[in-house]
Design a protein around this motif. Structure first.
Motif, mmCIF file in Angstrom:
data_model
loop_
_atom_site.group_PDB
_atom_site.id
_atom_site.type_symbol
_atom_site.label_atom_id
_atom_site.label_comp_id
_atom_site.label_asym_id
_atom_site.label_seq_id
_atom_site.Cartn_x
_atom_site.Cartn_y
_atom_site.Cartn_z
ATOM 1 N N GLU A 66 19.686 -1.418 9.625
ATOM 2 C CA GLU A 66 20.619 -1.469 8.494
ATOM 3 C C GLU A 66 20.911 -0.072 7.957
ATOM 4 O O GLU A 66 22.070 0.277 7.709
ATOM 5 C CB GLU A 66 20.049 -2.346 7.378
ATOM 6 N N ALA A 67 19.868 0.731 7.775
ATOM 7 C CA ALA A 67 20.052 2.091 7.266
ATOM 8 C C ALA A 67 20.914 2.904 8.230
ATOM 9 O O ALA A 67 21.805 3.650 7.808
ATOM 10 C CB ALA A 67 18.705 2.772 7.047
ATOM 11 N N ALA A 68 20.693 2.740 9.522
ATOM 12 C CA ALA A 68 21.493 3.454 10.519
ATOM 13 C C ALA A 68 22.951 3.025 10.451
ATOM 14 O O ALA A 68 23.858 3.855 10.547
ATOM 15 C CB ALA A 68 20.927 3.210 11.911
ATOM 16 N N PHE A 69 23.198 1.741 10.249
ATOM 17 C CA PHE A 69 24.569 1.247 10.151
ATOM 18 C C PHE A 69 25.283 1.862 8.944
ATOM 19 O O PHE A 69 26.404 2.358 9.065
ATOM 20 C CB PHE A 69 24.569 -0.281 10.037
ATOM 21 N N THR A 120 17.995 7.877 15.772
ATOM 22 C CA THR A 120 18.055 9.055 14.898
ATOM 23 C C THR A 120 17.201 8.821 13.657
ATOM 24 O O THR A 120 16.467 9.714 13.224
ATOM 25 C CB THR A 120 19.514 9.338 14.487
ATOM 26 N N MET A 121 17.283 7.621 13.111
ATOM 27 C CA MET A 121 16.484 7.284 11.928
ATOM 28 C C MET A 121 14.988 7.351 12.263
ATOM 29 O O MET A 121 14.193 7.865 11.487
ATOM 30 C CB MET A 121 16.850 5.891 11.412
ATOM 31 N N ARG A 122 14.624 6.854 13.430
ATOM 32 C CA ARG A 122 13.214 6.897 13.835
ATOM 33 C C ARG A 122 12.752 8.338 14.037
ATOM 34 O O ARG A 122 11.603 8.672 13.744
ATOM 35 C CB ARG A 122 13.022 6.092 15.116
ATOM 36 N N THR A 123 13.646 9.190 14.525
ATOM 37 C CA THR A 123 13.305 10.607 14.688
ATOM 38 C C THR A 123 13.070 11.247 13.331
ATOM 39 O O THR A 123 12.140 12.031 13.160
ATOM 40 C CB THR A 123 14.422 11.353 15.444
ATOM 41 N N THR A 149 12.693 16.537 8.728
ATOM 42 C CA THR A 149 13.884 16.864 9.511
ATOM 43 C C THR A 149 15.111 16.115 9.021
ATOM 44 O O THR A 149 16.223 16.571 9.219
ATOM 45 C CB THR A 149 13.685 16.542 11.005
ATOM 46 N N GLY A 150 14.919 14.975 8.404
ATOM 47 C CA GLY A 150 16.060 14.194 7.945
ATOM 48 C C GLY A 150 16.265 14.318 6.450
ATOM 49 O O GLY A 150 15.392 14.812 5.723
ATOM 50 N N ILE A 201 5.652 0.037 5.766
ATOM 51 C CA ILE A 201 5.112 -1.185 5.178
ATOM 52 C C ILE A 201 4.623 -2.048 6.334
ATOM 53 O O ILE A 201 5.423 -2.600 7.085
ATOM 54 C CB ILE A 201 6.166 -1.924 4.335
ATOM 55 N N GLY A 202 3.321 -2.120 6.481
ATOM 56 C CA GLY A 202 2.751 -2.875 7.591
ATOM 57 C C GLY A 202 3.141 -2.312 8.942
ATOM 58 O O GLY A 202 3.305 -3.057 9.896
ATOM 59 N N GLY A 203 3.325 -1.014 9.026
ATOM 60 C CA GLY A 203 3.693 -0.368 10.278
ATOM 61 C C GLY A 203 5.185 -0.389 10.578
ATOM 62 O O GLY A 203 5.625 0.131 11.583
ATOM 63 N N ILE A 204 5.966 -0.997 9.689
ATOM 64 C CA ILE A 204 7.414 -1.076 9.874
ATOM 65 C C ILE A 204 8.083 -0.096 8.924
ATOM 66 O O ILE A 204 7.698 0.030 7.764
ATOM 67 C CB ILE A 204 7.914 -2.513 9.610
ATOM 68 N N LEU A 205 9.107 0.603 9.410
ATOM 69 C CA LEU A 205 9.805 1.566 8.574
ATOM 70 C C LEU A 205 10.684 0.836 7.562
ATOM 71 O O LEU A 205 11.414 -0.090 7.905
ATOM 72 C CB LEU A 205 10.684 2.482 9.430
#
Length: 102
Positions: free
Chosen positions: A55-58, A66-69, A76-77, A84-88
Motif C-alpha cells: 500500500e505504501a509503495a502504491f 524499494t520500500m523494503r530497501t 536511506t529512505g 510489528i511481528g516481523g512485518i513492516l
C-alpha cells in the motif's frame, strides 16, 4: 476399464471465463462511501494507523522492493517503517506527508 474423453475446448473456455474479472474501481471515483479495495482508495480517506509495504509503495509511486530497501538500510529512505511481528508497517501520516496529501 473405460476412460472418459476430456473436452479440452470446454476446459479452455472455462479457464478464459475464470480469467475475466470485473474491472477495478477508478481511484478518482473511490470515496469514503464506497466499499473499495484499500489499495485503490484515495489516500485522503485512509484512516488506519499503518499501511502495508504494498500500500505504501502504491501511494508513493514506488515499487515494494524499494520500500523494503528503505527499511533494510536505515536512513536511506525518506521514512522508516515499524516492525510489528516481523512485518513492516508504514505510518499512514508519514506516507501522507511524503505524498503531499496531509
Amino acid at each position: 476399464m473405460e476412460t472418459e474423453k476430456i473436452n479440452f475446448r470446454a476446459l479452455g473456455e472455462a479457464a478464459i471465463a475464470l480469467q475475466k474479472r470485473p474491472p477495478r474501481p477508478d481511484p478518482a471515483q473511490c470515496n469514503a462511501e464506497k466499499n473499495c479495495d484499500p489499495i485503490y482508495c484515495a489516500l485522503e480517506f485512509v484512516t488506519k494507523p499503518n499501511l502495508s509495504t504494498a500500500e505504501a509503495a502504491f501511494y508513493l509511486n514506488r515499487r515494494p522492493q524499494t520500500m523494503r530497501t528503505w527499511a533494510m538500510r536505515d536512513g536511506t529512505g525518506p521514512i522508516r517503517p515499524r516492525r510489528i511481528g516481523g512485518i513492516l508497517a508504514w505510518n499512514t501520516s508519514e506516507v501522507k506527508t511524503l505524498a503531499g496529501v496531509a
